[in-house]
Every structure is written in structure tokens, then in C-alpha cells.
Design an enzyme around this catalytic site. Structure first.
Site, PDB file in Angstrom:
ATOM      1  N   GLU A  43      13.919  -4.026  -5.503  1.00  0.00           N
ATOM      2  CA  GLU A  43      14.664  -2.791  -5.776  1.00  0.00           C
ATOM      3  C   GLU A  43      16.030  -2.806  -5.083  1.00  0.00           C
ATOM      4  OE1 GLU A  43      13.936   2.060  -5.226  1.00  0.00           O
ATOM      5  OE2 GLU A  43      12.806   0.632  -4.003  1.00  0.00           O
ATOM      6  N   LYS A 112      14.403   4.714 -12.452  1.00  0.00           N
ATOM      7  CA  LYS A 112      13.332   5.268 -11.628  1.00  0.00           C
ATOM      8  C   LYS A 112      13.104   6.751 -11.909  1.00  0.00           C
ATOM      9  CE  LYS A 112      11.986   5.039  -6.711  1.00  0.00           C
ATOM     10  NZ  LYS A 112      12.483   4.577  -5.386  1.00  0.00           N
ATOM     11  N   CYS A 146       9.023   1.165  -7.010  1.00  0.00           N
ATOM     12  CA  CYS A 146       8.643   1.635  -5.684  1.00  0.00           C
ATOM     13  C   CYS A 146       7.758   2.893  -5.692  1.00  0.00           C
ATOM     14  CB  CYS A 146       9.900   1.827  -4.848  1.00  0.00           C
ATOM     15  SG  CYS A 146       9.631   1.741  -3.053  1.00  0.00           S
TER      16      CYS A 146
END
Length: 271
Positions: A43, A112, A146
Site C-alpha cells: 500500500e 480503498k 489494508c
């Protein structure tokens, strides 16, 4: 079909895109000296969590990153799940993953969905809105970033569509290492899919990161795991195993989603 995976568990230079691109190019050249099919980056690999300076160092519409990764994919005849980068648009900055095939074509893009307030993402980033589904090597895959792995309903939304590989890219902090390992194994078991998880190593001014990139099979068995240091984690996966596991315990056939929806409505009505 067998795929050879390489997760590049990098120590990311804080706020230095040029240095990080140099490191990525160097590591891709190294792993491609042996046979590899898919390379995965962590990331925010271009900037790290230098969120306060993203207005200056984020990639305008992701153009520079897409060009850079596409050239490397073509040059080395390899697919790249290009972690995520800070993508600057007129509407704000997103934490965005790009996926390229061996020809250098962009075959997937995901921003995300769940922003992590403990690291101030909500102050600097805009959440994505689209799914992380894409096809790579004739296989339906999903990509998430994540904090997304703490939302099993989001992962399940992809596997009910047939995704067999789940790529997770992260900058997961060391204090919650056991959460990282446990959540990833749970996502593999409950979705009967491979989980390929690439975390970063090292530290920035505010965080020590966990490393421990993982490749997990559809039974939840850990096939490969890194330690906390920078490295390239290699593993081979057998795609046929996903169908074998899903046939043996047919959870997708046995789901009853209409009852989940009605139960949730009843709970809301009675609360």
C-alpha cells in the site's frame, strides 16, 4: 494452473516517490531473474503515509504510476498488482490500486473503500466507491487495501461473484500483527479462496510496520510468510484447489442471503 507469486515487502522511503520507484524497479528486476507470474506491491508504495504532503507528491490521475508499472510489466512479461498509490483528482485524493497484465494493460483499478481514522486517512483521502474485481491470467480476482480486511461483508461481496484470489496490500502496523495474521486466515477460510497479502516493512516517523506478508490457501493454511524485514516473498499456488475446496464444503450454495437481509431489517426496526 500454477501461478508463481512474488510479494515485494519493501521499506518505503517516506514522501519520496522517485526513490521508491527506483527501489521497486530494482526489486522487480531481481525477482524476474527467476520465473514469476504475478508481482505484488504494498500500500502507498510511492509516498508512504506522508499524508500531510499529498497535495504536493500525489500522482495526478495516477498517470505517472500507470506508465511506470505498465512499462515494467511489458519489459519483464509479468503481471503486477501495483499495491496502491495516492491518486490526485479534481475531487480529491484517493488511495488507489492498479493492476496490469503481461502486456502492460491496466485491467483493474480500486480505491480503498474503508478509510482508517487511527492513521488520519479520513482527513486527507476520499473513499472509493467501486468494487475491486478484475481478471488476471484468466482468473477472477479481487483486490482490497489494508483496513478493508476488517469488513468481511466487503470481501464476501467479491467472492460471491466468483473471485478465487484475494490480493491484499497494506501498511499494517506492528502492534496489531496478530490481527493481521488472524484476519487474513479467516478471510481465506470463510471465502475458500487464496489470500495473497503484501505488507510493508520498516518504519516512518510515526509507525513501525509489521511486515509478515503472507500467502494463504483456501483451507487457511499458510503457504509462505515473511518476517519483519524487507524481502521478496515467493510462493506457488494451484488455482484448481479453490474449486476443490468449494466443492467439498459448498458454502456458496448453502448461503441464504435473503434471511440475512430480513434479519438485519428486523434488528433495525426493533432497536
Amino acid at each position: 494452473m500454477t501461478l508463481k507469486i512474488a510479494c515485494l515487502q519493501l521499506d518505503i522511503a517516506f514522501g519520496n516517490p522517485a526513490e521508491n520507484k527506483r527501489r521497486v524497479q530494482q526489486e522487480i528486476e531481481k525477482v524476474c531473474q527467476s520465473s514469476v507470474d504475478v508481482i505484488v506491491l504494498p500500500e502507498l508504495w510511492t509516498t508512504g503515509y506522508d499524508l500531510a504532503r499529498l497535495d504536493d507528491i500525489a500522482d495526478e490521475n495516477g498517470a505517472d504510476t500507470k506508465s511506470f508499472i505498465s512499462k515494467l510489466a511489458r519489459l519483464h512479461n509479468v503481471c503486477i498488482v501495483a499495491g496502491s498509490i495516492a491518486k490526485k483528482t479534481a475531487a480529491g485524493i484517493t488511495n488507489t490500486m492498479y493492476i496490469v497484465n503481461r502486456d502492460g494493460d491496466i485491467v483493474g483499478e480500486y480505491s480503498k473503500l474503508h478509510l482508517f481514522q487511527l492513521m488520519d486517512e479520513h482527513l486527507y483521502l476520499q473513499p472509493g466507491e467501486s468494487s475491486g474485481l478484475f481478471t488476471l491470467e484468466q482468473t477472477l480476482c479481487a483486490g482490497v487495501i489494508c483496513y478493508d480486511i476488517r469488513f468481511p461483508e466487503w470481501i464476501r461481496a467479491h467472492t460471491t461473484q466468483g473471485a478465487e484470489l484475494l490480493f491484499v496490500v497494506a501498511e499494517w502496523p506492528q502492534p496489531r500483527l496478530e490481527h493481521w495474521r488472524t484476519l487474513l486466515q479467516a478471510r481465506a477460510i470463510e471465502n475458500q479462496c487464496y489470500v495473497i497479502a503484501c505488507n510493508r516493512a520498516g518504519k516512518d516517523p510515526n509507525n513501525q510496520f509489521a511486515g509478515h506478508s503472507l500467502v494463504i490457501d483456501p483451507w487457511g493454511v499458510i503457504l509462505a510468510e515473511a518476517d519483519e524485514n524487507p524481502c521478496s516473498l515467493m510462493a506457488e499456488i494451484q488455482l484448481s484447489k479453490v474449486k476443490e475446496v468449494r466443492k467439498q464444503i459448498p458454502i456458496f450454495q448453502d448461503r441464504r442471503p435473503e434471511h440475512y437481509i430480513s434479519a438485519e431489517k428486523n434488528f433495525q426496526k426493533n432497536s
